[in-house]
Design a protein around this motif. Structure first.
Motif, PDB file in Angstrom:
ATOM      1  N   HIS A   1       8.254  -1.730  -0.987  1.00 30.49           N
ATOM      2  CA  HIS A   1       8.459  -2.773  -0.045  1.00 30.49           C
ATOM      3  C   HIS A   1       7.093  -3.089   0.507  1.00 30.49           C
ATOM      4  O   HIS A   1       7.042  -4.392   0.925  1.00 30.49           O
ATOM      5  CB  HIS A   1       9.146  -2.147   0.851  1.00 30.49           C
ATOM      6  CG  HIS A   1       9.756  -3.169   2.143  1.00 30.49           C
ATOM      7  ND1 HIS A   1      10.651  -4.070   2.138  1.00 30.49           N
ATOM      8  CD2 HIS A   1       9.265  -3.205   3.495  1.00 30.49           C
ATOM      9  CE1 HIS A   1      10.721  -4.841   2.976  1.00 30.49           C
ATOM     10  NE2 HIS A   1       9.692  -4.150   4.220  1.00 30.49           N
ATOM     11  N   TRP A   2       6.493  -2.311   0.815  1.00 29.97           N
ATOM     12  CA  TRP A   2       4.811  -2.751   1.344  1.00 29.97           C
ATOM     13  C   TRP A   2       4.420  -3.555   0.480  1.00 29.97           C
ATOM     14  O   TRP A   2       3.687  -4.577   0.845  1.00 29.97           O
ATOM     15  CB  TRP A   2       4.222  -1.315   1.642  1.00 29.97           C
ATOM     16  CG  TRP A   2       2.825  -1.551   1.817  1.00 29.97           C
ATOM     17  CD1 TRP A   2       2.069  -1.952   2.888  1.00 29.97           C
ATOM     18  CD2 TRP A   2       1.766  -1.249   0.876  1.00 29.97           C
ATOM     19  NE1 TRP A   2       0.912  -2.105   2.881  1.00 29.97           N
ATOM     20  CE2 TRP A   2       0.549  -1.765   1.502  1.00 29.97           C
ATOM     21  CE3 TRP A   2       1.830  -0.925  -0.303  1.00 29.97           C
ATOM     22  CZ2 TRP A   2      -0.554  -1.621   1.016  1.00 29.97           C
ATOM     23  CZ3 TRP A   2       0.570  -0.774  -1.132  1.00 29.97           C
ATOM     24  CH2 TRP A   2      -0.718  -1.199  -0.477  1.00 29.97           C
TER      25      TRP A   2
ATOM     26  N   GLN B   1       9.777   2.538  -0.014  1.00 27.91           N
ATOM     27  CA  GLN B   1       8.581   2.066   1.266  1.00 27.91           C
ATOM     28  C   GLN B   1       7.625   1.546   0.682  1.00 27.91           C
ATOM     29  O   GLN B   1       6.988   0.763   1.123  1.00 27.91           O
ATOM     30  CB  GLN B   1       8.476   3.180   2.541  1.00 27.91           C
ATOM     31  CG  GLN B   1       9.651   3.653   2.940  1.00 27.91           C
ATOM     32  CD  GLN B   1       9.424   4.739   3.978  1.00 27.91           C
ATOM     33  OE1 GLN B   1       8.260   5.366   3.963  1.00 27.91           O
ATOM     34  NE2 GLN B   1      10.493   5.394   4.769  1.00 27.91           N
ATOM     35  N   VAL B   2       7.084   2.185  -0.466  1.00 28.10           N
ATOM     36  CA  VAL B   2       5.769   1.927  -1.188  1.00 28.10           C
ATOM     37  C   VAL B   2       5.878   0.519  -1.696  1.00 28.10           C
ATOM     38  O   VAL B   2       5.227  -0.358  -1.666  1.00 28.10           O
ATOM     39  CB  VAL B   2       5.258   2.865  -2.153  1.00 28.10           C
ATOM     40  CG1 VAL B   2       3.960   2.287  -2.946  1.00 28.10           C
ATOM     41  CG2 VAL B   2       4.798   4.098  -1.388  1.00 28.10           C
TER      42      VAL B   2
ATOM     43  N   GLY C   1       4.700  -7.143   1.802  1.00 29.65           N
ATOM     44  CA  GLY C   1       3.680  -7.300   2.708  1.00 29.65           C
ATOM     45  C   GLY C   1       2.909  -8.604   3.449  1.00 29.65           C
ATOM     46  O   GLY C   1       3.112  -9.526   2.694  1.00 29.65           O
TER      47      GLY C   1
END
Length: 106
Positions: A11-12, A8-9, A16
């Motif tokens: 991906h962000w 998730q980190v 983003g």
């Protein structure tokens, strides 16, 4: 960062709104401002290498291929031949490929 949250980190940071699919170096720099984990570099590199948007949109950074050099002219028949295979053809009498042979003298 716990293993379960690393994806998730990344991906962000990579997809983003303001990052616009940066490369490995910029993604690492962005994540390193706030997060850290032991395998961070490899995790980010693997994530970006699997990113379909980057694969389609990013340009090729390799140098252009060099100039073609002409092959020497053969002096007699059958001294220089070119061979190639045409594959992926529909089956015909049990065969799915063709071997082509060209005599470069002719």
């Amino acid at each position: 960062v716990p293993q379960a949250l690393r994806g998730q980190v990344i991906h962000w940071a990579h997809t983003g709104r303001f990052s616009i699919h940066p490369g490995v170096g910029r993604t690492i720099a962005l994540i390193r401002r706030t997060f850290w984990w032991p395998s961070m570099y490899m995790d980010i590199k693997n994530y970006i290498s699997a990113c379909h948007v980057c694969a389609q949109q990013k340009g090729d950074h390799r140098a252009p291929a060099g100039l073609l050099c002409p092959l020497p002219s053969p002096s007699r028949p059958w001294s220089h031949i070119a061979l190639d295979f045409v594959v992926g053809l529909p089956e015909s009498q049990g065969f799915t490929c063709i071997m082509t042979v060209v005599d470069r003298f002719s």
